[in-house]
Design a protein around this motif. Structure first.
Motif, PDB file in Angstrom:
ATOM      1  N   ILE A  17       0.846  -1.188   0.000  1.00 49.97           N
ATOM      2  CA  ILE A  17       0.000   0.000   0.000  1.00 49.97           C
ATOM      3  C   ILE A  17       0.886   1.244   0.000  1.00 49.97           C
ATOM      4  CG2 ILE A  17      -1.718   1.286   1.322  1.00 49.97           C
ATOM      5  CD1 ILE A  17      -2.700  -1.422   2.408  1.00 49.97           C
ATOM      6  N   GLN A  18       0.563   2.208  -0.874  1.00 51.66           N
ATOM      7  CA  GLN A  18       1.305   3.467  -0.928  1.00 51.66           C
ATOM      8  C   GLN A  18       0.961   4.322   0.286  1.00 51.66           C
ATOM      9  OE1 GLN A  18       3.587   4.676  -3.034  1.00 51.66           O
ATOM     10  NE2 GLN A  18       3.538   2.946  -4.430  1.00 51.66           N
ATOM     11  N   THR A  19       1.952   4.993   0.820  1.00 49.61           N
ATOM     12  CA  THR A  19       1.714   5.937   1.910  1.00 49.61           C
ATOM     13  C   THR A  19       1.939   7.344   1.389  1.00 49.61           C
ATOM     14  OG1 THR A  19       4.005   5.718   2.655  1.00 49.61           O
ATOM     15  CG2 THR A  19       2.381   4.286   3.710  1.00 49.61           C
ATOM     16  N   TYR A  20       1.197   8.279   1.913  1.00 51.96           N
ATOM     17  CA  TYR A  20       1.262   9.670   1.466  1.00 51.96           C
ATOM     18  C   TYR A  20       1.510  10.574   2.657  1.00 51.96           C
ATOM     19  CZ  TYR A  20      -0.387   7.872  -2.927  1.00 51.96           C
ATOM     20  OH  TYR A  20      -0.479   7.186  -4.095  1.00 51.96           O
ATOM     21  N   PRO A  21       2.209  11.682   2.440  1.00 53.16           N
ATOM     22  CA  PRO A  21       2.644  12.208   1.151  1.00 53.16           C
ATOM     23  C   PRO A  21       3.767  11.394   0.537  1.00 53.16           C
ATOM     24  CG  PRO A  21       3.470  13.597   2.914  1.00 53.16           C
ATOM     25  CD  PRO A  21       2.606  12.559   3.554  1.00 53.16           C
ATOM     26  N   LYS A  22       3.810  11.410  -0.794  1.00 47.83           N
ATOM     27  CA  LYS A  22       4.821  10.691  -1.571  1.00 47.83           C
ATOM     28  C   LYS A  22       5.600  11.730  -2.369  1.00 47.83           C
ATOM     29  CE  LYS A  22       5.109   7.280  -5.268  1.00 47.83           C
ATOM     30  NZ  LYS A  22       4.327   6.492  -6.205  1.00 47.83           N
ATOM     31  N   ILE A  23       6.913  11.675  -2.312  1.00 49.59           N
ATOM     32  CA  ILE A  23       7.761  12.676  -2.967  1.00 49.59           C
ATOM     33  C   ILE A  23       8.542  12.026  -4.094  1.00 49.59           C
ATOM     34  CG2 ILE A  23       9.674  14.291  -2.647  1.00 49.59           C
ATOM     35  CD1 ILE A  23       8.762  14.561   0.276  1.00 49.59           C
ATOM     36  N   ALA A  24       8.577  12.685  -5.245  1.00 50.85           N
ATOM     37  CA  ALA A  24       9.347  12.206  -6.397  1.00 50.85           C
ATOM     38  C   ALA A  24      10.039  13.388  -7.060  1.00 50.85           C
ATOM     39  CB  ALA A  24       8.433  11.513  -7.397  1.00 50.85           C
ATOM     40  N   GLY A  25      11.262  13.189  -7.486  1.00 53.35           N
ATOM     41  CA  GLY A  25      11.990  14.200  -8.246  1.00 53.35           C
ATOM     42  C   GLY A  25      12.005  13.816  -9.709  1.00 53.35           C
ATOM     43  N   TYR A  26      12.322  14.776 -10.568  1.00 54.12           N
ATOM     44  CA  TYR A  26      12.419  14.465 -11.989  1.00 54.12           C
ATOM     45  C   TYR A  26      13.345  15.457 -12.693  1.00 54.12           C
ATOM     46  CZ  TYR A  26       9.026  18.220 -12.604  1.00 54.12           C
ATOM     47  OH  TYR A  26       8.382  19.438 -12.573  1.00 54.12           O
ATOM     48  N   VAL A  27      13.847  15.042 -13.840  1.00 55.04           N
ATOM     49  CA  VAL A  27      14.638  15.876 -14.736  1.00 55.04           C
ATOM     50  C   VAL A  27      14.165  15.581 -16.151  1.00 55.04           C
ATOM     51  CG1 VAL A  27      16.670  16.003 -13.253  1.00 55.04           C
ATOM     52  CG2 VAL A  27      16.482  14.167 -14.911  1.00 55.04           C
ATOM     53  N   GLY A  28      14.379  16.517 -17.040  1.00 55.00           N
ATOM     54  CA  GLY A  28      13.938  16.295 -18.404  1.00 55.00           C
ATOM     55  C   GLY A  28      14.538  17.282 -19.378  1.00 55.00           C
ATOM     56  N   ILE A  29      14.036  17.215 -20.580  1.00 52.88           N
ATOM     57  CA  ILE A  29      14.379  18.121 -21.672  1.00 52.88           C
ATOM     58  C   ILE A  29      13.054  18.586 -22.266  1.00 52.88           C
ATOM     59  CG2 ILE A  29      15.471  18.340 -23.941  1.00 52.88           C
ATOM     60  CD1 ILE A  29      17.530  17.849 -21.810  1.00 52.88           C
ATOM     61  N   VAL A  30      12.916  19.905 -22.473  1.00 53.98           N
ATOM     62  CA  VAL A  30      11.708  20.432 -23.097  1.00 53.98           C
ATOM     63  C   VAL A  30      12.102  21.229 -24.342  1.00 53.98           C
ATOM     64  CG1 VAL A  30      11.583  22.505 -21.636  1.00 53.98           C
ATOM     65  CG2 VAL A  30       9.520  21.661 -22.750  1.00 53.98           C
ATOM     66  N   HIS A  31      11.379  20.965 -25.420  1.00 53.10           N
ATOM     67  CA  HIS A  31      11.601  21.645 -26.690  1.00 53.10           C
ATOM     68  C   HIS A  31      10.356  22.472 -27.018  1.00 53.10           C
ATOM     69  CE1 HIS A  31      15.112  19.171 -27.652  1.00 53.10           C
ATOM     70  NE2 HIS A  31      14.414  18.154 -27.161  1.00 53.10           N
ATOM     71  N   PRO A  32      10.448  23.802 -26.952  1.00 50.94           N
ATOM     72  CA  PRO A  32       9.328  24.595 -27.474  1.00 50.94           C
ATOM     73  C   PRO A  32       9.227  24.318 -28.978  1.00 50.94           C
ATOM     74  CG  PRO A  32      10.853  25.956 -26.199  1.00 50.94           C
ATOM     75  CD  PRO A  32      11.515  24.632 -26.425  1.00 50.94           C
ATOM     76  N   ILE A  33       8.042  24.042 -29.469  1.00 53.86           N
ATOM     77  CA  ILE A  33       7.876  23.719 -30.889  1.00 53.86           C
ATOM     78  C   ILE A  33       7.412  24.937 -31.680  1.00 53.86           C
ATOM     79  CG2 ILE A  33       6.680  22.225 -32.563  1.00 53.86           C
ATOM     80  CD1 ILE A  33       8.644  20.735 -30.709  1.00 53.86           C
ATOM     81  N   VAL A  34       6.326  25.554 -31.218  1.00 49.59           N
ATOM     82  CA  VAL A  34       5.772  26.709 -31.930  1.00 49.59           C
ATOM     83  C   VAL A  34       5.137  27.661 -30.924  1.00 49.59           C
ATOM     84  CG1 VAL A  34       3.561  25.566 -32.395  1.00 49.59           C
ATOM     85  CG2 VAL A  34       4.324  27.401 -33.908  1.00 49.59           C
ATOM     86  N   THR A  35       5.223  28.958 -31.216  1.00 50.74           N
ATOM     87  CA  THR A  35       4.593  29.992 -30.388  1.00 50.74           C
ATOM     88  C   THR A  35       3.787  30.910 -31.293  1.00 50.74           C
ATOM     89  OG1 THR A  35       6.430  29.915 -28.828  1.00 50.74           O
ATOM     90  CG2 THR A  35       4.997  31.849 -28.720  1.00 50.74           C
ATOM     91  N   PHE A  36       2.538  31.172 -30.884  1.00 54.19           N
ATOM     92  CA  PHE A  36       1.629  32.039 -31.641  1.00 54.19           C
ATOM     93  C   PHE A  36       1.396  33.329 -30.863  1.00 54.19           C
ATOM     94  CE2 PHE A  36       0.441  27.571 -32.220  1.00 54.19           C
ATOM     95  CZ  PHE A  36       0.551  27.433 -33.596  1.00 54.19           C
ATOM     96  N   SER A  37       1.453  34.470 -31.558  1.00 56.37           N
ATOM     97  CA  SER A  37       1.107  35.764 -30.957  1.00 56.37           C
ATOM     98  C   SER A  37       0.687  36.701 -32.085  1.00 56.37           C
ATOM     99  CB  SER A  37       2.299  36.345 -30.191  1.00 56.37           C
ATOM    100  OG  SER A  37       3.274  36.840 -31.084  1.00 56.37           O
ATOM    101  N   SER A  38       0.292  37.929 -31.708  1.00 53.79           N
ATOM    102  CA  SER A  38      -0.084  38.898 -32.744  1.00 53.79           C
ATOM    103  C   SER A  38       1.123  39.311 -33.588  1.00 53.79           C
ATOM    104  CB  SER A  38      -0.746  40.126 -32.118  1.00 53.79           C
ATOM    105  OG  SER A  38       0.148  40.765 -31.227  1.00 53.79           O
ATOM    106  N   ASP A  39       2.336  39.028 -33.121  1.00 52.81           N
ATOM    107  CA  ASP A  39       3.552  39.284 -33.913  1.00 52.81           C
ATOM    108  C   ASP A  39       3.774  38.214 -34.977  1.00 52.81           C
ATOM    109  OD1 ASP A  39       4.246  41.612 -32.644  1.00 52.81           O
ATOM    110  OD2 ASP A  39       5.770  40.704 -31.359  1.00 52.81           O
ATOM    111  N   GLY A  40       3.019  37.126 -34.919  1.00 56.33           N
ATOM    112  CA  GLY A  40       3.168  36.058 -35.898  1.00 56.33           C
ATOM    113  C   GLY A  40       3.432  34.721 -35.241  1.00 56.33           C
ATOM    114  N   THR A  41       3.741  33.752 -36.049  1.00 58.33           N
ATOM    115  CA  THR A  41       4.041  32.400 -35.597  1.00 58.33           C
ATOM    116  C   THR A  41       5.552  32.202 -35.619  1.00 58.33           C
ATOM    117  OG1 THR A  41       1.953  31.597 -36.499  1.00 58.33           O
ATOM    118  CG2 THR A  41       3.659  29.948 -36.076  1.00 58.33           C
TER     119      THR A  41
END
Length: 161
Positions: A17-41
């Protein structure tokens, strides 16, 4: 006496049985793909390449709800060089959706002067004994710093432990 031994044996084979609170750490890589604004894409990889390295901690209050906080330094590379051009502080709430899916509703505070919200949809792809591999779809909305409001789509992958 025999049925007692069967009951004890059956119990010892169950998942703990899981006990709470449960703590987990993480690491990653994030790639912004596209951004939309009134200045364009604006797309990543066109005139420059931007990549973020999220480092975070999740504190699950129960199997359904938790709190998360991450810091994401972003590196921007152009033909003339590369530099850390922004750091994002990203606190938020976690909601388990089932089947390895999680929703993270995050506030966003950037050193660039921008702020906003980032809904993130996350899926655990492979769960090991001491770690999990995941992918995520962040959808950042940003405001402020005398720039037009923007909405983006990104792709993230990482490992939690």
């Amino acid at each position: 006496m025999g049925s007692l031994l069967i009951s004890i044996t059956g119990y010892s084979q169950q998942t703990p049985i899981q006990t709470y609170p449960k703590i987990a750490g993480y690491v990653g890589i994030v790639h912004p793909i596209v951004t939309f604004s009134s200045d364009g894409t604006h797309t990543n990889f066109k005139d420059s390449y931007v990549v973020g390295m999220p480092i975070g901690i999740n504190i699950w209050k129960s199997a359904k709800i938790g709190f998360s906080s991450e810091i994401v330094p972003f590196v921007k590379a152009t033909s003339s060089g590369s530099k850390v051009n922004n750091v994002l502080f990203h606190p938020g709430v976690l909601v388990a959706l089932g089947n390895g899916f999680t929703f993270a509703g995050r506030a966003a505070f950037e050193t660039s002067g921008r702020y906003g919200l980032t809904p993130v949809f996350n899926k655990v792809l492979k769960k090991n004994k001491g770690s999990s591999y995941f992918i995520a779809l962040p959808l950042p909305a940003r405001f402020g710093n005398d720039l037009p409001s923007s909405f983006g789509i990104g792709f993230q992958f990482g490992i939690s432990f």
